[in-house]
Design an enzyme around this catalytic site. Structure first.
Site, PDB file in Angstrom:
ATOM      1  N   ASP A 134       2.560  29.708  35.611  1.00  0.00           N
ATOM      2  CA  ASP A 134       2.944  29.687  34.195  1.00  0.00           C
ATOM      3  C   ASP A 134       2.239  28.547  33.463  1.00  0.00           C
ATOM      4  OD1 ASP A 134       4.270  30.606  31.972  1.00  0.00           O
ATOM      5  OD2 ASP A 134       6.179  29.628  32.440  1.00  0.00           O
TER       6      ASP A 134
ATOM      7  N   TRP B  75       4.341  43.187  29.402  1.00  0.00           N
ATOM      8  CA  TRP B  75       3.750  44.273  28.603  1.00  0.00           C
ATOM      9  C   TRP B  75       4.147  44.142  27.140  1.00  0.00           C
ATOM     10  CZ3 TRP B  75      -0.084  46.939  30.571  1.00  0.00           C
ATOM     11  CH2 TRP B  75      -0.141  47.224  31.940  1.00  0.00           C
TER      12      TRP B  75
ATOM     13  N   HIS C  52      -5.982  31.667  30.079  1.00  0.00           N
ATOM     14  CA  HIS C  52      -5.937  32.646  31.177  1.00  0.00           C
ATOM     15  C   HIS C  52      -7.229  32.588  31.996  1.00  0.00           C
ATOM     16  CE1 HIS C  52      -2.220  34.115  29.646  1.00  0.00           C
ATOM     17  NE2 HIS C  52      -2.724  34.726  28.592  1.00  0.00           N
TER      18      HIS C  52
ATOM     19  N   LEU D 152      -5.154  36.005  55.873  1.00  0.00           N
ATOM     20  CA  LEU D 152      -4.252  35.646  54.775  1.00  0.00           C
ATOM     21  C   LEU D 152      -3.878  36.919  54.028  1.00  0.00           C
ATOM     22  CD1 LEU D 152      -2.894  33.784  52.612  1.00  0.00           C
ATOM     23  CD2 LEU D 152      -5.145  33.531  51.558  1.00  0.00           C
TER      24      LEU D 152
ATOM     25  N   ASN E 193      -0.472  28.964  30.964  1.00  0.00           N
ATOM     26  CA  ASN E 193      -1.840  29.145  30.459  1.00  0.00           C
ATOM     27  C   ASN E 193      -1.897  29.011  28.936  1.00  0.00           C
ATOM     28  OD1 ASN E 193      -2.476  29.754  33.069  1.00  0.00           O
ATOM     29  ND2 ASN E 193      -2.791  31.943  32.755  1.00  0.00           N
ATOM     30  N   GLY E 194      -0.876  29.568  28.266  1.00  0.00           N
ATOM     31  CA  GLY E 194      -0.846  29.531  26.805  1.00  0.00           C
ATOM     32  C   GLY E 194      -0.707  28.102  26.296  1.00  0.00           C
ATOM     33  N   ARG E 195       0.202  27.345  26.923  1.00  0.00           N
ATOM     34  CA  ARG E 195       0.414  25.950  26.497  1.00  0.00           C
ATOM     35  C   ARG E 195      -0.834  25.112  26.742  1.00  0.00           C
ATOM     36  NH1 ARG E 195       6.048  25.705  29.496  1.00  0.00           N
ATOM     37  NH2 ARG E 195       5.352  27.803  30.009  1.00  0.00           N
ATOM     38  N   TRP E 196      -1.505  25.375  27.858  1.00  0.00           N
ATOM     39  CA  TRP E 196      -2.735  24.641  28.195  1.00  0.00           C
ATOM     40  C   TRP E 196      -3.771  24.843  27.092  1.00  0.00           C
ATOM     41  CZ3 TRP E 196      -7.872  25.628  28.930  1.00  0.00           C
ATOM     42  CH2 TRP E 196      -8.616  24.678  29.664  1.00  0.00           C
TER      43      TRP E 196
ATOM     44  N   ARG F 202       6.865  26.823  40.788  1.00  0.00           N
ATOM     45  CA  ARG F 202       6.676  27.266  39.402  1.00  0.00           C
ATOM     46  C   ARG F 202       5.981  26.152  38.646  1.00  0.00           C
ATOM     47  NH1 ARG F 202       9.790  31.264  35.439  1.00  0.00           N
ATOM     48  NH2 ARG F 202       8.426  30.971  33.646  1.00  0.00           N
TER      49      ARG F 202
ATOM     50  N   ARG G 235      13.305  28.628  35.849  1.00  0.00           N
ATOM     51  CA  ARG G 235      13.864  29.983  35.949  1.00  0.00           C
ATOM     52  C   ARG G 235      12.963  30.868  36.796  1.00  0.00           C
ATOM     53  NH1 ARG G 235      12.940  29.597  30.095  1.00  0.00           N
ATOM     54  NH2 ARG G 235      10.823  30.300  29.653  1.00  0.00           N
ATOM     55  N   LEU G 236      13.559  32.007  37.210  1.00  0.00           N
ATOM     56  CA  LEU G 236      12.842  32.917  38.113  1.00  0.00           C
ATOM     57  C   LEU G 236      12.058  33.979  37.364  1.00  0.00           C
ATOM     58  CD1 LEU G 236      15.560  33.481  40.872  1.00  0.00           C
ATOM     59  CD2 LEU G 236      13.402  32.252  41.136  1.00  0.00           C
TER      60      LEU G 236
HETATM   61  C1  IPE Z   1       6.490  34.532  34.293  1.00  0.00           C
HETATM   62  O1  IPE Z   1       5.991  33.836  33.214  1.00  0.00           O
HETATM   63  C2  IPE Z   1       5.552  35.653  34.645  1.00  0.00           C
HETATM   64  C3  IPE Z   1       4.267  35.239  35.179  1.00  0.00           C
HETATM   65  C4  IPE Z   1       3.922  34.032  35.503  1.00  0.00           C
HETATM   66  C5  IPE Z   1       3.342  36.308  35.381  1.00  0.00           C
HETATM   67  P1  IPE Z   1       6.462  34.151  31.722  1.00  0.00           P
HETATM   68  O2  IPE Z   1       5.775  33.164  30.864  1.00  0.00           O
HETATM   69  O3  IPE Z   1       6.278  35.579  31.404  1.00  0.00           O
HETATM   70  O4  IPE Z   1       8.022  33.868  31.839  1.00  0.00           O
HETATM   71  P2  IPE Z   1       9.086  33.481  30.717  1.00  0.00           P
HETATM   72  O5  IPE Z   1       8.918  34.470  29.611  1.00  0.00           O
HETATM   73  O6  IPE Z   1       8.772  32.093  30.265  1.00  0.00           O
HETATM   74  O7  IPE Z   1      10.411  33.558  31.396  1.00  0.00           O
HETATM   75  C1  IPE Z   2       1.191  32.488  32.518  1.00  0.00           C
HETATM   76  O1  IPE Z   2       0.945  31.758  31.381  1.00  0.00           O
HETATM   77  C2  IPE Z   2       0.352  33.731  32.612  1.00  0.00           C
HETATM   78  C3  IPE Z   2       1.091  34.969  32.351  1.00  0.00           C
HETATM   79  C4  IPE Z   2       2.376  35.099  32.176  1.00  0.00           C
HETATM   80  C5  IPE Z   2       0.283  36.181  32.287  1.00  0.00           C
HETATM   81  P1  IPE Z   2       1.636  32.075  29.996  1.00  0.00           P
HETATM   82  O2  IPE Z   2       0.750  33.008  29.253  1.00  0.00           O
HETATM   83  O3  IPE Z   2       3.027  32.540  30.187  1.00  0.00           O
HETATM   84  O4  IPE Z   2       1.607  30.645  29.318  1.00  0.00           O
HETATM   85  P2  IPE Z   2       2.726  29.946  28.432  1.00  0.00           P
HETATM   86  O5  IPE Z   2       4.029  30.055  29.173  1.00  0.00           O
HETATM   87  O6  IPE Z   2       2.767  30.672  27.136  1.00  0.00           O
HETATM   88  O7  IPE Z   2       2.274  28.536  28.290  1.00  0.00           O
HETATM   89 MG    MG Z   3       4.835  31.586  30.219  1.00  0.00          MG
END
Ligand code: IPE
Ligand code: IPE
Ligand code: MG
Length: 239
Positions: free
Chosen positions: A18, A67, A35, A129, A20-23, A184, A190-191
Protein backbone atom coordinates in the site's frame (compact mmCIF):
# COMPACT_ATOMS: atom_id res chain seq x y z
CA UNK A 1 22.30 -12.81 4.86
CA UNK A 2 23.93 -10.76 7.65
CA UNK A 3 22.07 -10.24 10.92
CA UNK A 4 19.29 -12.71 10.31
CA UNK A 5 18.88 -16.18 11.77
CA UNK A 6 17.96 -18.51 8.90
CA UNK A 7 16.06 -20.81 11.28
CA UNK A 8 13.76 -17.97 12.22
CA UNK A 9 12.78 -16.93 8.73
CA UNK A 10 9.09 -17.28 7.85
CA UNK A 11 7.99 -19.95 5.38
CA UNK A 12 5.28 -17.75 3.92
CA UNK A 13 5.36 -13.96 3.74
CA UNK A 14 2.25 -12.04 2.67
CA UNK A 15 2.37 -8.33 1.85
CA UNK A 16 -0.32 -5.67 1.47
CA UNK A 17 1.54 -3.35 -0.87
CA UNK A 18 0.00 0.00 0.00
CA UNK A 19 0.96 3.65 -0.44
CA UNK A 20 1.79 4.11 -4.12
CA UNK A 21 -0.64 7.02 -4.39
CA UNK A 22 0.73 8.80 -1.31
CA UNK A 23 4.30 8.29 -2.55
CA UNK A 24 3.40 10.01 -5.83
CA UNK A 25 1.44 12.82 -4.19
CA UNK A 26 4.35 13.68 -1.90
CA UNK A 27 6.43 14.28 -5.02
CA UNK A 28 3.74 16.12 -6.99
CA UNK A 29 3.52 13.20 -9.43
CA UNK A 30 0.57 11.28 -10.91
CA UNK A 31 -0.60 8.20 -8.98
CA UNK A 32 0.51 6.11 -11.98
CA UNK A 33 4.13 7.08 -11.25
CA UNK A 34 3.76 5.63 -7.78
CA UNK A 35 2.45 2.36 -9.23
CA UNK A 36 5.34 2.25 -11.70
CA UNK A 37 8.00 2.69 -9.02
CA UNK A 38 6.02 0.22 -6.90
CA UNK A 39 6.81 -2.42 -9.54
CA UNK A 40 10.52 -1.88 -8.81
CA UNK A 41 9.80 -2.71 -5.18
CA UNK A 42 7.98 -5.88 -6.25
CA UNK A 43 11.03 -6.89 -8.28
CA UNK A 44 13.40 -6.28 -5.39
CA UNK A 45 11.24 -8.04 -2.78
CA UNK A 46 10.77 -11.09 -5.03
CA UNK A 47 14.54 -11.26 -5.63
CA UNK A 48 15.38 -11.05 -1.93
CA UNK A 49 12.71 -13.59 -0.98
CA UNK A 50 14.20 -16.01 -3.49
CA UNK A 51 17.77 -15.31 -2.24
CA UNK A 52 16.66 -16.09 1.31
CA UNK A 53 15.06 -19.36 0.18
CA UNK A 54 11.69 -18.34 1.63
CA UNK A 55 9.37 -20.69 -0.29
CA UNK A 56 6.09 -18.69 -0.36
CA UNK A 57 5.42 -15.02 -1.08
CA UNK A 58 1.92 -13.60 -1.51
CA UNK A 59 1.52 -10.04 -2.79
CA UNK A 60 -1.76 -8.12 -2.68
CA UNK A 61 -1.68 -6.17 -5.93
CA UNK A 62 -5.35 -5.48 -6.72
CA UNK A 63 -8.43 -6.01 -4.60
CA UNK A 64 -11.92 -6.65 -5.93
CA UNK A 65 -12.84 -3.33 -4.33
CA UNK A 66 -10.10 -1.60 -6.36
CA UNK A 67 -12.29 -1.93 -9.49
CA UNK A 68 -14.22 1.05 -8.13
CA UNK A 69 -11.22 3.38 -8.57
CA UNK A 70 -11.34 5.92 -11.44
CA UNK A 71 -11.39 4.18 -14.85
CA UNK A 72 -8.07 5.72 -15.80
CA UNK A 73 -6.28 4.38 -12.77
CA UNK A 74 -7.76 0.90 -13.28
CA UNK A 75 -6.67 1.00 -16.93
CA UNK A 76 -3.13 1.97 -15.95
CA UNK A 77 -2.94 -0.78 -13.33
CA UNK A 78 -4.07 -3.41 -15.86
CA UNK A 79 -1.52 -2.15 -18.35
CA UNK A 80 1.25 -2.33 -15.76
CA UNK A 81 0.16 -5.84 -14.82
CA UNK A 82 0.55 -6.90 -18.46
CA UNK A 83 4.04 -5.34 -18.65
CA UNK A 84 5.01 -6.93 -15.36
CA UNK A 85 4.02 -10.42 -16.50
CA UNK A 86 5.84 -10.02 -19.85
CA UNK A 87 8.99 -8.60 -18.30
CA UNK A 88 9.26 -10.95 -15.35
CA UNK A 89 8.52 -14.30 -16.99
CA UNK A 90 12.17 -14.88 -18.04
CA UNK A 91 13.34 -14.05 -14.50
CA UNK A 92 10.77 -16.48 -13.02
CA UNK A 93 11.96 -19.23 -15.36
CA UNK A 94 15.60 -18.53 -14.58
CA UNK A 95 15.12 -18.47 -10.80
CA UNK A 96 12.72 -21.39 -10.44
CA UNK A 97 9.76 -19.23 -9.41
CA UNK A 98 6.24 -20.59 -9.78
CA UNK A 99 3.52 -18.03 -10.40
CA UNK A 100 -0.01 -18.37 -9.05
CA UNK A 101 -2.83 -15.90 -9.30
CA UNK A 102 -5.15 -15.62 -6.30
CA UNK A 103 -8.43 -14.01 -7.30
CA UNK A 104 -11.14 -13.88 -9.95
CA UNK A 105 -9.39 -14.30 -13.27
CA UNK A 106 -12.65 -13.87 -15.16
CA UNK A 107 -12.87 -10.24 -14.00
CA UNK A 108 -9.94 -9.38 -16.31
CA UNK A 109 -10.01 -8.60 -20.04
CA UNK A 110 -9.46 -11.65 -22.28
CA UNK A 111 -5.86 -10.93 -23.39
CA UNK A 112 -4.78 -10.46 -19.77
CA UNK A 113 -6.45 -13.76 -18.81
CA UNK A 114 -4.45 -15.45 -21.56
CA UNK A 115 -1.24 -13.90 -20.22
CA UNK A 116 -2.04 -14.96 -16.65
CA UNK A 117 -2.69 -18.52 -17.86
CA UNK A 118 0.52 -18.51 -19.86
CA UNK A 119 2.73 -17.39 -16.97
CA UNK A 120 0.98 -19.87 -14.65
CA UNK A 121 1.46 -22.75 -17.09
CA UNK A 122 5.05 -21.94 -18.08
CA UNK A 123 6.20 -21.71 -14.47
CA UNK A 124 4.14 -24.69 -13.25
CA UNK A 125 7.13 -27.00 -12.82
CA UNK A 126 9.15 -24.49 -10.77
CA UNK A 127 9.33 -25.06 -7.04
CA UNK A 128 11.94 -22.78 -5.47
CA UNK A 129 9.52 -19.96 -4.68
CA UNK A 130 5.74 -19.89 -5.00
CA UNK A 131 4.89 -16.34 -5.98
CA UNK A 132 1.19 -15.66 -5.40
CA UNK A 133 -0.16 -12.42 -6.74
CA UNK A 134 -3.61 -11.49 -5.45
CA UNK A 135 -5.54 -9.89 -8.31
CA UNK A 136 -9.22 -8.99 -8.18
CA UNK A 137 -8.99 -10.69 -4.82
CA UNK A 138 -11.57 -10.59 -2.03
CA UNK A 139 -11.20 -12.70 1.09
CA UNK A 140 -14.96 -12.81 1.67
CA UNK A 141 -15.65 -13.82 -1.92
CA UNK A 142 -13.03 -16.56 -1.65
CA UNK A 143 -14.81 -17.93 1.44
CA UNK A 144 -18.30 -17.74 -0.14
CA UNK A 145 -17.06 -19.45 -3.27
CA UNK A 146 -15.54 -22.23 -1.15
CA UNK A 147 -18.85 -22.67 0.69
CA UNK A 148 -20.77 -22.91 -2.59
CA UNK A 149 -18.45 -25.57 -3.99
CA UNK A 150 -18.47 -27.51 -0.73
CA UNK A 151 -22.30 -27.54 -0.79
CA UNK A 152 -22.22 -28.82 -4.39
CA UNK A 153 -19.72 -31.56 -3.58
CA UNK A 154 -21.66 -32.51 -0.46
CA UNK A 155 -24.83 -32.86 -2.55
CA UNK A 156 -22.92 -35.09 -4.96
CA UNK A 157 -21.80 -37.20 -2.03
CA UNK A 158 -18.04 -36.60 -2.48
CA UNK A 159 -17.60 -35.06 0.98
CA UNK A 160 -17.98 -36.90 4.27
CA UNK A 161 -16.68 -34.47 6.85
CA UNK A 162 -16.36 -30.68 6.71
CA UNK A 163 -13.39 -29.49 8.74
CA UNK A 164 -10.63 -26.87 8.51
CA UNK A 165 -8.43 -29.06 6.36
CA UNK A 166 -11.17 -29.69 3.87
CA UNK A 167 -12.16 -26.01 3.82
CA UNK A 168 -8.59 -24.99 3.06
CA UNK A 169 -8.61 -27.17 -0.03
CA UNK A 170 -11.40 -25.02 -1.51
CA UNK A 171 -9.42 -21.78 -1.24
CA UNK A 172 -7.08 -20.22 -3.82
CA UNK A 173 -4.20 -21.09 -1.48
CA UNK A 174 -4.98 -24.81 -1.63
CA UNK A 175 -1.97 -26.90 -0.62
CA UNK A 176 0.00 -23.93 0.72
CA UNK A 177 0.88 -23.18 4.32
CA UNK A 178 -0.82 -20.16 5.93
CA UNK A 179 1.25 -16.96 6.00
CA UNK A 180 3.60 -16.69 8.99
CA UNK A 181 4.15 -12.98 8.51
CA UNK A 182 1.82 -10.34 7.07
CA UNK A 183 3.44 -7.02 6.22
CA UNK A 184 1.41 -3.91 5.45
CA UNK A 185 3.21 -0.82 4.16
CA UNK A 186 2.09 2.81 4.61
CA UNK A 187 0.81 2.54 8.15
CA UNK A 188 -2.82 1.48 7.79
CA UNK A 189 -3.85 -1.00 10.49
CA UNK A 190 -6.38 -3.00 8.53
CA UNK A 191 -6.70 -6.14 6.42
CA UNK A 192 -8.70 -4.66 3.53
CA UNK A 193 -10.33 -8.05 2.82
CA UNK A 194 -7.00 -9.88 2.40
CA UNK A 195 -6.63 -13.62 3.18
CA UNK A 196 -9.28 -13.54 5.92
CA UNK A 197 -9.25 -17.29 6.51
CA UNK A 198 -5.51 -17.80 6.14
CA UNK A 199 -4.26 -15.13 8.59
CA UNK A 200 -5.87 -16.69 11.69
CA UNK A 201 -2.47 -16.99 13.45
CA UNK A 202 -0.27 -14.83 11.23
CA UNK A 203 2.13 -12.34 12.82
CA UNK A 204 1.29 -8.82 11.66
CA UNK A 205 3.90 -6.15 10.91
CA UNK A 206 2.86 -2.65 9.88
CA UNK A 207 5.45 -0.14 8.69
CA UNK A 208 5.01 3.50 7.78
CA UNK A 209 7.30 3.05 4.76
CA UNK A 210 5.36 3.61 1.52
CA UNK A 211 5.42 0.68 -0.91
CA UNK A 212 7.64 2.32 -3.59
CA UNK A 213 10.23 2.89 -0.83
CA UNK A 214 9.91 -0.63 0.59
CA UNK A 215 13.23 -2.17 -0.43
CA UNK A 216 15.91 -4.41 1.10
CA UNK A 217 16.47 -2.41 4.29
CA UNK A 218 12.78 -2.18 5.17
CA UNK A 219 12.16 -5.85 4.30
CA UNK A 220 15.07 -6.99 6.46
CA UNK A 221 13.72 -4.92 9.35
CA UNK A 222 10.38 -6.73 9.02
CA UNK A 223 12.06 -10.15 8.91
CA UNK A 224 14.23 -9.32 11.91
CA UNK A 225 11.18 -8.19 13.84
CA UNK A 226 9.42 -11.44 12.94
CA UNK A 227 12.43 -13.47 14.12
CA UNK A 228 11.95 -12.01 17.61
CA UNK A 229 8.27 -12.88 17.86
CA UNK A 230 7.03 -15.61 20.12
CA UNK A 231 4.21 -17.51 18.48
CA UNK A 232 1.86 -19.17 20.94
CA UNK A 233 -1.11 -20.52 19.00
CA UNK A 234 -3.21 -20.25 22.14
CA UNK A 235 -0.80 -22.11 24.39
CA UNK A 236 0.80 -20.91 27.64
CA UNK A 237 4.07 -18.95 27.27
CA UNK A 238 7.06 -21.28 27.48
CA UNK A 239 9.97 -21.00 29.96
C1 IPE B 1 -5.33 -2.76 -0.23
O1 IPE B 1 -5.03 -1.43 -0.42
C2 IPE B 1 -5.30 -3.47 -1.55
C3 IPE B 1 -3.99 -3.59 -2.16
C4 IPE B 1 -2.86 -3.28 -1.62
C5 IPE B 1 -4.01 -4.15 -3.48
P1 IPE B 1 -6.16 -0.32 -0.57
O2 IPE B 1 -5.46 0.97 -0.68
O3 IPE B 1 -7.10 -0.68 -1.65
O4 IPE B 1 -6.92 -0.48 0.81
P2 IPE B 1 -7.83 0.55 1.62
O5 IPE B 1 -8.83 1.09 0.65
O6 IPE B 1 -6.93 1.63 2.13
O7 IPE B 1 -8.43 -0.24 2.73
C1 IPE C 1 -1.40 0.39 -3.41
O1 IPE C 1 -1.26 1.76 -3.39
C2 IPE C 1 -1.63 -0.17 -4.78
C3 IPE C 1 -3.01 -0.60 -5.03
C4 IPE C 1 -3.98 -0.66 -4.17
C5 IPE C 1 -3.30 -1.00 -6.40
P1 IPE C 1 -2.50 2.74 -3.36
O2 IPE C 1 -2.85 3.07 -4.76
O3 IPE C 1 -3.60 2.19 -2.54
O4 IPE C 1 -1.85 4.00 -2.66
P2 IPE C 1 -2.49 4.97 -1.57
O5 IPE C 1 -3.07 4.11 -0.48
O6 IPE C 1 -3.53 5.77 -2.26
O7 IPE C 1 -1.35 5.80 -1.08
MG1 MG D 1 -4.12 2.38 -0.57
Amino acid sequence: MPGIDIDKLPTHVAIIMDGNGRWARKRGLERAEGHLVGIESVREIVTITRELNIPYLTLYAFSRENWSRPTNEVKTLLEFLGFYLDNELPMMLEKGIRFHMLGEKRDFPGPLQVKLDEVTARTARNNKLHLNIALSYSGRKEIISAVKRIVEDAKNGTIRKIDERLFGRYLYTKGMPDPDLLIRTSGEMRLSNFLLWQVAYTEIYVTGVLWPDFRRKAYMAALRDYAKRERRFGKVKEG
